[in-house]
Design a protein around this motif. Structure first.
Motif, PDB file in Angstrom:
ATOM      1  N   TYR A  13       0.837  -1.079  -0.007  1.00 39.60           N
ATOM      2  CA  TYR A  13       0.163   0.039   0.047  1.00 39.60           C
ATOM      3  C   TYR A  13       0.876   1.064  -0.107  1.00 39.60           C
ATOM      4  CZ  TYR A  13       0.949   0.627   5.013  1.00 39.60           C
ATOM      5  OH  TYR A  13       1.698   0.754   6.175  1.00 39.60           O
ATOM      6  N   VAL A  26      -9.807   6.684  -0.017  1.00 37.78           N
ATOM      7  CA  VAL A  26      -9.163   5.080  -0.049  1.00 37.78           C
ATOM      8  C   VAL A  26      -9.874   4.715  -1.770  1.00 37.78           C
ATOM      9  CG1 VAL A  26      -9.312   2.688   0.620  1.00 37.78           C
ATOM     10  CG2 VAL A  26      -9.515   4.497   2.270  1.00 37.78           C
ATOM     11  N   LEU A  27      -8.708   4.365  -2.273  1.00 34.31           N
ATOM     12  CA  LEU A  27      -8.968   4.140  -3.692  1.00 34.31           C
ATOM     13  C   LEU A  27      -9.023   2.756  -3.930  1.00 34.31           C
ATOM     14  CD1 LEU A  27      -6.627   6.918  -5.232  1.00 34.31           C
ATOM     15  CD2 LEU A  27      -9.191   7.006  -4.893  1.00 34.31           C
ATOM     16  N   ILE A  28      -9.637   2.050  -4.796  1.00 33.87           N
ATOM     17  CA  ILE A  28      -9.406   0.616  -5.018  1.00 33.87           C
ATOM     18  C   ILE A  28      -9.476   0.265  -6.678  1.00 33.87           C
ATOM     19  CG2 ILE A  28     -10.685  -1.464  -4.737  1.00 33.87           C
ATOM     20  CD1 ILE A  28     -12.002  -0.855  -2.339  1.00 33.87           C
ATOM     21  N   ASN A  29      -8.473  -0.383  -7.154  1.00 34.12           N
ATOM     22  CA  ASN A  29      -8.005  -0.403  -8.306  1.00 34.12           C
ATOM     23  C   ASN A  29      -8.974  -1.528  -9.211  1.00 34.12           C
ATOM     24  OD1 ASN A  29      -5.842   0.859  -7.145  1.00 34.12           O
ATOM     25  ND2 ASN A  29      -4.647  -1.318  -7.033  1.00 34.12           N
ATOM     26  N   LEU A  35      -1.551  -0.084  -7.675  1.00 31.66           N
ATOM     27  CA  LEU A  35      -1.783   1.316  -7.131  1.00 31.66           C
ATOM     28  C   LEU A  35      -1.386   2.365  -8.041  1.00 31.66           C
ATOM     29  CD1 LEU A  35       1.149   2.129  -5.838  1.00 31.66           C
ATOM     30  CD2 LEU A  35       0.289   0.494  -4.014  1.00 31.66           C
ATOM     31  N   TRP A  38      -3.517   5.192  -9.978  1.00 33.58           N
ATOM     32  CA  TRP A  38      -4.047   6.127  -9.561  1.00 33.58           C
ATOM     33  C   TRP A  38      -3.272   7.302  -9.654  1.00 33.58           C
ATOM     34  CZ3 TRP A  38      -9.301   5.882  -9.031  1.00 33.58           C
ATOM     35  CH2 TRP A  38      -9.851   4.875  -8.691  1.00 33.58           C
ATOM     36  N   VAL A  42      -4.039  11.145  -7.658  1.00 37.18           N
ATOM     37  CA  VAL A  42      -3.573  11.139  -6.382  1.00 37.18           C
ATOM     38  C   VAL A  42      -2.866  12.790  -6.141  1.00 37.18           C
ATOM     39  CG1 VAL A  42      -1.926  10.639  -4.483  1.00 37.18           C
ATOM     40  CG2 VAL A  42      -3.174   9.001  -5.660  1.00 37.18           C
ATOM     41  N   VAL A  52      -4.503  10.131   1.058  1.00 38.79           N
ATOM     42  CA  VAL A  52      -5.230   9.113   0.032  1.00 38.79           C
ATOM     43  C   VAL A  52      -4.316   7.868   0.539  1.00 38.79           C
ATOM     44  CG1 VAL A  52      -5.385   8.533  -2.249  1.00 38.79           C
ATOM     45  CG2 VAL A  52      -5.465  10.957  -1.656  1.00 38.79           C
ATOM     46  N   ARG A  54      -3.889   4.017  -1.086  1.00 36.68           N
ATOM     47  CA  ARG A  54      -3.988   3.033  -2.345  1.00 36.68           C
ATOM     48  C   ARG A  54      -3.384   1.927  -2.202  1.00 36.68           C
ATOM     49  NH1 ARG A  54      -0.477   6.309  -6.992  1.00 36.68           N
ATOM     50  NH2 ARG A  54       0.435   7.182  -5.516  1.00 36.68           N
ATOM     51  N   GLY A  99     -12.782  -2.460  -9.243  1.00 38.43           N
ATOM     52  CA  GLY A  99     -12.568  -1.601  -7.782  1.00 38.43           C
ATOM     53  C   GLY A  99     -14.105  -1.167  -7.471  1.00 38.43           C
TER      54      GLY A  99
END
Length: 268
Positions: A13, A26-29, A35, A38, A42, A52, A54, A99
């Motif tokens: 992460y 929170v970012l989900i691919n 990661l 993004w 970001v 942030v 990821r 994601g």
């Protein structure tokens, strides 16, 4: 990059930005994305004052790649274990494509964690068109390898205008996708997530502020499926931006503006 031992696996992460009072994102691919997918989002989020998080989903990047198949709920549980370990609470959750499917399951299972939910270029359930396409990807991967499949995905992910007006960028993205370091087993395990995801009959239980965001010319996950998802979530917002399925890469500025405007409207 730091790594965490959660939910029986190691997850890679990265955290960018500092606590400023605006909250955390929170970012989900998506499928076969690590990661770094993004990277166009970001900096804009950090500049606007958000912290942030990821990470690499199981099966990709520097996270573990246990045998599958995986499911959207399984990967949502991975995300839950990670945010709990890191102490993230009342955060804004954004997921794109696969994601977005993981984010749906997260919102349904762990609603109290979320300040808002954004679902980008995704669906609540695949239709026959998508299922046939995904089945073909699985067959191609087993016959010709994952890099060949990713060359095909690149054609579906971007618009014709992108290939015509920005051929160098298109070639760069295509080469990057074709050089993906992902085993056949890991690819098929993640592919199962988008094939089996089915939250459409449950997604009406989502109550936090929600935005469904789509690329205007998305042909990989047709816009009508994203709209169907949005219509199933009471009180949710709808927004389209220029570009196709990969609008977060093809036209990042409009994508970021729409996302950040929603976050700020929720935060205020």
């Amino acid at each position: 990059m730091p790594q965490a031992q959660v939910n029986g696996i190691t997850i890679n992460y990265q955290i960018d930005g500092e606590e400023t009072g605006k909250g955390s994102v929170v970012l989900i691919n998506g499928l076969a994305d690590d990661l770094e997918s993004w990277d166009f989002q970001v900096p804009a989020l950090v500049e606007d004052g958000y912290r942030v998080l990821r990470f690499d989903n199981r099966g990709i990047g520097k996270s573990d790649k246990p045998a599958g198949p995986y499911s959207s709920r399984m990967l949502a549980d991975d995300a839950k274990a990670l945010v709990d370990l890191l102490g993230f609470t009342k955060f804004h959750l954004m997921g794109v494509s696969m994601g977005g499917m993981i984010a749906q399951e997260y919102a349904l299972a762990y609603a109290d964690d979320l300040a808002s939910l954004t679902l980008g270029c995704t669906y609540g359930k695949a239709d026959g068109f998508c299922q046939n396409m995904f089945g073909m990807w699985g067959d191609l991967a087993q016959g010709l390898g994952v890099p060949f499949v990713m060359r095909d995905v690149a054609l579906w992910a971007f618009t014709g205008t992108f290939f015509e007006e920005r051929p160098e960028d298109a070639a760069e993205f295509g080469e990057a996708m074709a050089s993906l370091d992902m085993s056949l087993g890991a690819y098929l395990s993640q592919l199962a997530v988008i094939q089996k995801h089915d939250a459409l009959d449950r997604i009406g239980n989502v109550t936090m502020p929600t935005l469904v965001l789509a690329g205007e010319e998305d042909i990989l996950i047709p816009v009508r499926l994203s709209k169907k998802l949005q219509q199933a979530i009471p009180g949710s917002d709808w927004k389209t931006v220029p570009g196709g399925h990969a609008c977060l890469w093809e036209s990042p500025d409009p994508f970021n503006s729409a996302f950040i405007a929603f976050l700020n409207s929720v935060s205020s």
